[in-house]
Design a protein around this motif. Structure first.
Motif, PDB file in Angstrom:
ATOM      1  N   ASP A   1       2.617  -0.530 -12.993  1.00  0.00           N
ATOM      2  CA  ASP A   1       2.621  -1.218 -11.673  1.00  0.00           C
ATOM      3  C   ASP A   1       2.402  -0.581 -10.347  1.00  0.00           C
ATOM      4  O   ASP A   1       2.428  -1.354  -9.242  1.00  0.00           O
ATOM      5  CB  ASP A   1       4.037  -2.095 -11.529  1.00  0.00           C
ATOM      6  N   GLN A   2       1.842   0.445 -10.240  1.00  0.00           N
ATOM      7  CA  GLN A   2       1.395   1.192  -9.205  1.00  0.00           C
ATOM      8  C   GLN A   2       0.084   0.377  -8.596  1.00  0.00           C
ATOM      9  O   GLN A   2      -0.980   0.057  -9.223  1.00  0.00           O
ATOM     10  CB  GLN A   2       0.993   2.641  -9.365  1.00  0.00           C
ATOM     11  N   LEU A   3       0.042   0.376  -7.212  1.00  0.00           N
ATOM     12  CA  LEU A   3      -1.215  -0.420  -6.714  1.00  0.00           C
ATOM     13  C   LEU A   3      -2.061   1.073  -6.211  1.00  0.00           C
ATOM     14  O   LEU A   3      -3.224   0.572  -5.555  1.00  0.00           O
ATOM     15  CB  LEU A   3      -0.596  -1.337  -5.259  1.00  0.00           C
TER      16      LEU A   3
ATOM     17  N   GLN B   1     -10.406  -2.790 -10.973  1.00  0.00           N
ATOM     18  CA  GLN B   1      -9.635  -4.006 -11.216  1.00  0.00           C
ATOM     19  C   GLN B   1      -8.202  -3.797 -11.712  1.00  0.00           C
ATOM     20  O   GLN B   1      -8.039  -2.592 -12.342  1.00  0.00           O
ATOM     21  CB  GLN B   1     -10.593  -4.812 -12.647  1.00  0.00           C
ATOM     22  N   LYS B   2      -7.389  -4.410 -11.344  1.00  0.00           N
ATOM     23  CA  LYS B   2      -5.883  -4.073 -11.399  1.00  0.00           C
ATOM     24  C   LYS B   2      -5.476  -4.265 -12.887  1.00  0.00           C
ATOM     25  O   LYS B   2      -4.661  -3.493 -13.150  1.00  0.00           O
ATOM     26  CB  LYS B   2      -5.225  -5.222 -10.547  1.00  0.00           C
TER      27      LYS B   2
ATOM     28  N   GLU C   1      -8.329   9.017  -4.737  1.00  0.00           N
ATOM     29  CA  GLU C   1      -7.503   7.853  -4.778  1.00  0.00           C
ATOM     30  C   GLU C   1      -8.135   6.563  -5.261  1.00  0.00           C
ATOM     31  O   GLU C   1      -9.023   6.389  -5.164  1.00  0.00           O
ATOM     32  CB  GLU C   1      -6.932   7.472  -3.519  1.00  0.00           C
ATOM     33  N   VAL C   2      -7.201   6.193  -6.221  1.00  0.00           N
ATOM     34  CA  VAL C   2      -7.230   4.899  -7.184  1.00  0.00           C
ATOM     35  C   VAL C   2      -6.585   3.791  -6.663  1.00  0.00           C
ATOM     36  O   VAL C   2      -5.492   3.864  -6.358  1.00  0.00           O
ATOM     37  CB  VAL C   2      -7.441   5.023  -8.688  1.00  0.00           C
ATOM     38  N   PHE C   3      -7.384   2.849  -6.213  1.00  0.00           N
ATOM     39  CA  PHE C   3      -6.722   1.464  -5.624  1.00  0.00           C
ATOM     40  C   PHE C   3      -6.710   0.362  -6.584  1.00  0.00           C
ATOM     41  O   PHE C   3      -7.984   0.109  -7.097  1.00  0.00           O
ATOM     42  CB  PHE C   3      -7.321   1.031  -4.351  1.00  0.00           C
ATOM     43  N   TYR C   4      -5.653  -0.144  -7.147  1.00  0.00           N
ATOM     44  CA  TYR C   4      -5.892  -1.036  -8.324  1.00  0.00           C
ATOM     45  C   TYR C   4      -5.953  -2.546  -7.562  1.00  0.00           C
ATOM     46  O   TYR C   4      -4.767  -3.008  -6.890  1.00  0.00           O
ATOM     47  CB  TYR C   4      -4.660  -0.986  -9.291  1.00  0.00           C
ATOM     48  N   LEU C   5      -6.749  -3.202  -7.557  1.00  0.00           N
ATOM     49  CA  LEU C   5      -6.982  -4.303  -6.836  1.00  0.00           C
ATOM     50  C   LEU C   5      -7.425  -5.866  -7.532  1.00  0.00           C
ATOM     51  O   LEU C   5      -8.106  -5.487  -8.582  1.00  0.00           O
ATOM     52  CB  LEU C   5      -8.029  -4.521  -5.631  1.00  0.00           C
ATOM     53  N   ARG C   6      -7.281  -6.868  -7.206  1.00  0.00           N
ATOM     54  CA  ARG C   6      -7.804  -8.064  -7.733  1.00  0.00           C
ATOM     55  C   ARG C   6      -9.380  -8.096  -7.611  1.00  0.00           C
ATOM     56  O   ARG C   6      -9.751  -7.694  -6.522  1.00  0.00           O
ATOM     57  CB  ARG C   6      -7.300  -9.395  -7.093  1.00  0.00           C
TER      58      ARG C   6
END
Length: 285
Positions: free
Chosen positions: A34-36, A9-10, A46-51
């Motif tokens: 603020d990195q995505l 979760q972002k 790799e980590v993805f920050y998403l809704r």
């Protein structure tokens, strides 16, 4: 070498807990504000920050391989996606609530009424199962206000402590299910990345077992040692060492934190002394 792509979760509490468990399993993330997307320094990840609500579709499409996500979101938007691990945090309930002054006290009382929710698919399926015909209003955001402004007769939303319901003059009348954070897996994950996932799972299981256990040390009179050992199931069996004082032994073992006080009371009743209880950071079996 391939990197495992994990979605979290972002922002919000689930983000904090997700990053904490990655840190607890020894993975260092290089993420700036603020990195995505960010990479781990010491692990192929790799980590993805998403809704949160977008994550099931990213899993379905194979954009990410795994995700730390609330089970409630998975049930609503990704019930075709499997999860491999319950993570023990972000626990909540998905519940139906009505105003305190409402005459509705059971789910049947909402037949023919209006329910506001952010989980329309979950509620629709649940109501159908119990043959309840209610009109659903889908809302994003503060669902609790809907009855107060005349939009709905009840709501369905996540409930953690219940304080939000109380503040908005609502009472819980039905629990659909309990939820917590889970580790969900894309159906398109490759074998190479699944092997990396298995390493992460092993580490997570070690941390969770440690969190759910206590390390206990105590002194026991030898004439009561047999009874005391029966109270202490360890990973294999308790460790028993002779003390310098004749007729006494030191006993070391691991117990479930849920049985902690009951076992302590029984140990004392059987003559155990000097009981020392320690937290466990990780437990590798």
């Amino acid at each position: 070498m391939s990197k495992l792509r994990i979605a979290v979760q972002k922002s919000g509490r689930l983000n904090d807990d997700s990053m904490r468990i990655l840190k607890n399993i020894g993975i260092s993330i290089e993420n700036g504000k603020d990195q995505l997307k960010a990479s781990a320094r010491n692990f192929p990840l790799e980590v993805f920050y998403l809704r949160n609500g977008d994550i099931p579709q990213y899993l379905r499409d194979g954009v990410v391989d795994v995700a730390i996500i609330g089970e409630n979101v998975l049930i609503e938007k990704g019930n075709d996606i499997d999860f491999v691990e319950r993570l023990g945090f972000s626990k909540c309930k998905v519940s139906i609530a009505v105003p305190k002054e409402s005459k509705a006290n059971t789910l049947k009382d909402l037949d023919g009424k209006r329910i506001a929710t952010s989980y329309p698919e979950t509620v629709k399926k649940y109501l159908k199962e119990y043959n309840i015909d209610a009109q659903l209003h889908t809302i994003s955001g503060s669902v609790e206000i809907a009855p107060n402004i005349g939009l709905a007769d009840g709501i369905c939303d996540i409930v953690s402590s219940g304080s939000t319901l109380f503040k908005n003059g609502l009472k819980e009348i039905e629990v659909l299910f309990k939820s917590e954070a889970v580790l969900a897996v894309s159906p398109l994950i490759s074998e190479e990345r699944r092997a990396i996932l298995e390493k992460i799972q092993f580490r997570i299981q070690s941390v969770l077992k440690g969190q759910n256990s206590k390390y206990i040390l105590l002194n026991a009179p030898n004439d009561k040692l047999e009874n005391i050992l029966k109270l202490l199931p360890g990973m294999r069996s308790p460790t028993v060492l002779p003390l310098a004082e004749e007729g006494w032994s030191s006993v070391h073992t691991v117990i479930s934190k849920n049985a902690f006080w009951e076992i302590i009371d029984e140990l004392k009743a059987n003559g155990a002394e000097g009981i020392l209880v320690c937290p466990i950071e990780k437990m590798v079996l």
